[in-house]
Write a protein that holds these residues in place. Sequence first.
Motif, PDB file in Angstrom:
ATOM      1  N   TRP A 104      17.909  19.394  -1.392  1.00 38.42           N
ATOM      2  CA  TRP A 104      17.204  18.456  -1.657  1.00 38.42           C
ATOM      3  C   TRP A 104      16.843  18.692  -3.300  1.00 38.42           C
ATOM      4  CZ3 TRP A 104      16.793  13.639  -0.328  1.00 38.42           C
ATOM      5  CH2 TRP A 104      16.692  13.517   1.013  1.00 38.42           C
ATOM      6  N   ILE A 105      16.338  20.080  -3.574  1.00 35.53           N
ATOM      7  CA  ILE A 105      16.242  20.567  -5.002  1.00 35.53           C
ATOM      8  C   ILE A 105      17.415  20.230  -5.802  1.00 35.53           C
ATOM      9  CG2 ILE A 105      15.732  22.626  -6.529  1.00 35.53           C
ATOM     10  CD1 ILE A 105      14.183  23.646  -3.947  1.00 35.53           C
ATOM     11  N   ALA A 106      18.764  20.684  -5.153  1.00 36.62           N
ATOM     12  CA  ALA A 106      19.805  20.175  -6.158  1.00 36.62           C
ATOM     13  C   ALA A 106      19.948  18.919  -6.526  1.00 36.62           C
ATOM     14  CB  ALA A 106      20.899  20.686  -5.591  1.00 36.62           C
ATOM     15  N   ALA A 107      19.599  17.970  -5.602  1.00 36.01           N
ATOM     16  CA  ALA A 107      19.716  16.586  -5.716  1.00 36.01           C
ATOM     17  C   ALA A 107      18.700  16.013  -6.788  1.00 36.01           C
ATOM     18  CB  ALA A 107      19.349  15.964  -4.446  1.00 36.01           C
ATOM     19  N   MET A 108      17.422  16.887  -6.810  1.00 36.11           N
ATOM     20  CA  MET A 108      16.515  16.620  -7.538  1.00 36.11           C
ATOM     21  C   MET A 108      16.886  16.672  -9.226  1.00 36.11           C
ATOM     22  SD  MET A 108      13.038  18.140  -6.058  1.00 36.11           S
ATOM     23  CE  MET A 108      12.528  17.858  -4.318  1.00 36.11           C
ATOM     24  N   MET A 109      17.721  17.642  -9.422  1.00 28.77           N
ATOM     25  CA  MET A 109      18.219  18.163 -10.716  1.00 28.77           C
ATOM     26  C   MET A 109      18.872  16.696 -11.387  1.00 28.77           C
ATOM     27  SD  MET A 109      19.383  22.103 -10.633  1.00 28.77           S
ATOM     28  CE  MET A 109      20.716  21.457  -9.532  1.00 28.77           C
ATOM     29  N   GLU A 110      19.305  15.815 -10.572  1.00 26.98           N
ATOM     30  CA  GLU A 110      19.958  14.733 -10.973  1.00 26.98           C
ATOM     31  C   GLU A 110      19.227  13.412 -10.964  1.00 26.98           C
ATOM     32  OE1 GLU A 110      22.941  15.450 -12.313  1.00 26.98           O
ATOM     33  OE2 GLU A 110      23.086  17.249 -11.703  1.00 26.98           O
ATOM     34  N   TRP A 195      25.868  11.657  -4.114  1.00 28.61           N
ATOM     35  CA  TRP A 195      25.749  10.312  -4.814  1.00 28.61           C
ATOM     36  C   TRP A 195      25.255  10.625  -6.078  1.00 28.61           C
ATOM     37  CZ3 TRP A 195      27.035   5.513  -3.952  1.00 28.61           C
ATOM     38  CH2 TRP A 195      26.360   4.479  -4.739  1.00 28.61           C
ATOM     39  N   TYR A 196      24.221  11.577  -6.455  1.00 27.53           N
ATOM     40  CA  TYR A 196      24.000  11.746  -7.786  1.00 27.53           C
ATOM     41  C   TYR A 196      24.770  13.014  -8.796  1.00 27.53           C
ATOM     42  CZ  TYR A 196      19.705   9.142  -6.932  1.00 27.53           C
ATOM     43  OH  TYR A 196      18.821   7.802  -6.643  1.00 27.53           O
ATOM     44  N   ALA A 197      25.088  13.721  -8.033  1.00 31.67           N
ATOM     45  CA  ALA A 197      25.786  14.855  -8.885  1.00 31.67           C
ATOM     46  C   ALA A 197      27.164  14.494  -9.064  1.00 31.67           C
ATOM     47  CB  ALA A 197      25.566  16.129  -8.146  1.00 31.67           C
ATOM     48  N   PRO A 206      33.983  13.578  -0.109  1.00 31.97           N
ATOM     49  CA  PRO A 206      33.353  12.289   0.271  1.00 31.97           C
ATOM     50  C   PRO A 206      33.602  11.301  -0.600  1.00 31.97           C
ATOM     51  CG  PRO A 206      31.686  13.980   0.545  1.00 31.97           C
ATOM     52  CD  PRO A 206      32.904  14.760  -0.077  1.00 31.97           C
ATOM     53  N   SER A 207      33.232  11.415  -2.189  1.00 30.38           N
ATOM     54  CA  SER A 207      33.634  10.464  -3.239  1.00 30.38           C
ATOM     55  C   SER A 207      35.113  10.034  -3.099  1.00 30.38           C
ATOM     56  CB  SER A 207      33.279  11.086  -4.444  1.00 30.38           C
ATOM     57  OG  SER A 207      31.732  11.549  -4.458  1.00 30.38           O
ATOM     58  N   GLU A 212      32.374   3.331  -3.043  1.00 29.30           N
ATOM     59  CA  GLU A 212      31.052   3.372  -3.361  1.00 29.30           C
ATOM     60  C   GLU A 212      30.238   2.747  -2.386  1.00 29.30           C
ATOM     61  OE1 GLU A 212      29.606   2.743  -7.294  1.00 29.30           O
ATOM     62  OE2 GLU A 212      30.825   4.573  -8.152  1.00 29.30           O
ATOM     63  N   GLU A 213      30.702   1.530  -2.065  1.00 28.25           N
ATOM     64  CA  GLU A 213      29.783   0.815  -1.036  1.00 28.25           C
ATOM     65  C   GLU A 213      29.654   1.311   0.230  1.00 28.25           C
ATOM     66  OE1 GLU A 213      32.533  -0.396  -2.793  1.00 28.25           O
ATOM     67  OE2 GLU A 213      31.848  -1.562  -4.359  1.00 28.25           O
ATOM     68  N   SER A 214      30.734   1.893   0.758  1.00 32.39           N
ATOM     69  CA  SER A 214      30.661   2.770   1.976  1.00 32.39           C
ATOM     70  C   SER A 214      29.608   3.889   1.988  1.00 32.39           C
ATOM     71  CB  SER A 214      32.253   3.279   2.412  1.00 32.39           C
ATOM     72  OG  SER A 214      33.055   2.184   2.774  1.00 32.39           O
ATOM     73  N   MET A 215      29.681   4.651   0.903  1.00 35.26           N
ATOM     74  CA  MET A 215      28.758   5.658   0.763  1.00 35.26           C
ATOM     75  C   MET A 215      27.275   5.043   0.601  1.00 35.26           C
ATOM     76  SD  MET A 215      30.460   8.653  -1.714  1.00 35.26           S
ATOM     77  CE  MET A 215      29.069   9.695  -1.653  1.00 35.26           C
ATOM     78  N   SER A 216      27.141   4.180  -0.105  1.00 33.42           N
ATOM     79  CA  SER A 216      25.995   3.529  -0.299  1.00 33.42           C
ATOM     80  C   SER A 216      25.305   3.135   1.077  1.00 33.42           C
ATOM     81  CB  SER A 216      25.993   2.442  -1.057  1.00 33.42           C
ATOM     82  OG  SER A 216      24.585   1.960  -1.290  1.00 33.42           O
ATOM     83  N   ILE A 217      26.057   2.649   1.899  1.00 33.84           N
ATOM     84  CA  ILE A 217      25.782   2.115   3.252  1.00 33.84           C
ATOM     85  C   ILE A 217      25.334   3.406   3.983  1.00 33.84           C
ATOM     86  CG2 ILE A 217      26.237   1.070   5.544  1.00 33.84           C
ATOM     87  CD1 ILE A 217      28.024  -0.941   3.777  1.00 33.84           C
TER      88      ILE A 217
END
Length: 238
Positions: A104-110, A195-197, A206-207, A212-217
């Motif tokens: 979560w902290i790593a995601a916060m950086m983005e 998703w952010y990084a 995963p990317s 992007e649509e599948s990942m978003s869902i």
Amino acid sequence: MTKKGRSPRNNTSLAQSRPHNDVSSSWPVLLYIPNILGYIRIILSFYGFRYALHNQPPEALNIWIAAAMLDLFDGAAARMLNQCSQLGILLDVVADNILRTVVWIAAMMEANENEICLWSCVICLEWITFFCSQNNQMTQKGDRHIHWKDVDVRREEAEAAPAWVQAVFKNNFRSVPGALAIYGLFVAPFGTYIWYADHLQKSSWPSQLLSEESMSILIKASYAGRLLSASVELWLCY
């Protein structure tokens, strides 16, 4: 949480299990194989964060997944080697919480300011639930010791869990609400980070495998599960 057919053990703020009694072993408790796996999981969590700091999301994700996958083996090792311990129960929960906190902290950086506030609340809730559940275990009195996850066992009418909480814990999370809650608990931080990084480089698997649509869902579904987990955590703290 009881996961993947393992014997019950504590796991996370929401996903923790019923504790074992300590089992005698000729090994020092600190050197029990399941406990060593717990140490490795914590080390890998911070090692992956090092890659996240250097903007290397594929390496960070793979290391974090390895840390999470080790959780599949410590329960089996504890049973096979008769190395169940209260330290192992606690270490399992701490390792899971540390892993998710680091991601979560790593995601916060983005992320932006609002998202940082939201995910900080998620981290705090996980650790508050952990301390509340452990305190509940230590302060129970009487001959009948009931683990906090045994929401279907009533010592007093006031402690009866509502039906939606029981639905999550039913059959050790082997239910639709339970599966959704666990999915959100673990996939939300990992999916958010990727998703952010990695939204520009698209260098992580995963990317590359998913649109992007599948990942978003999938990520939105994990948020729904995390919201369900948070509601259970709030009830447990209450």
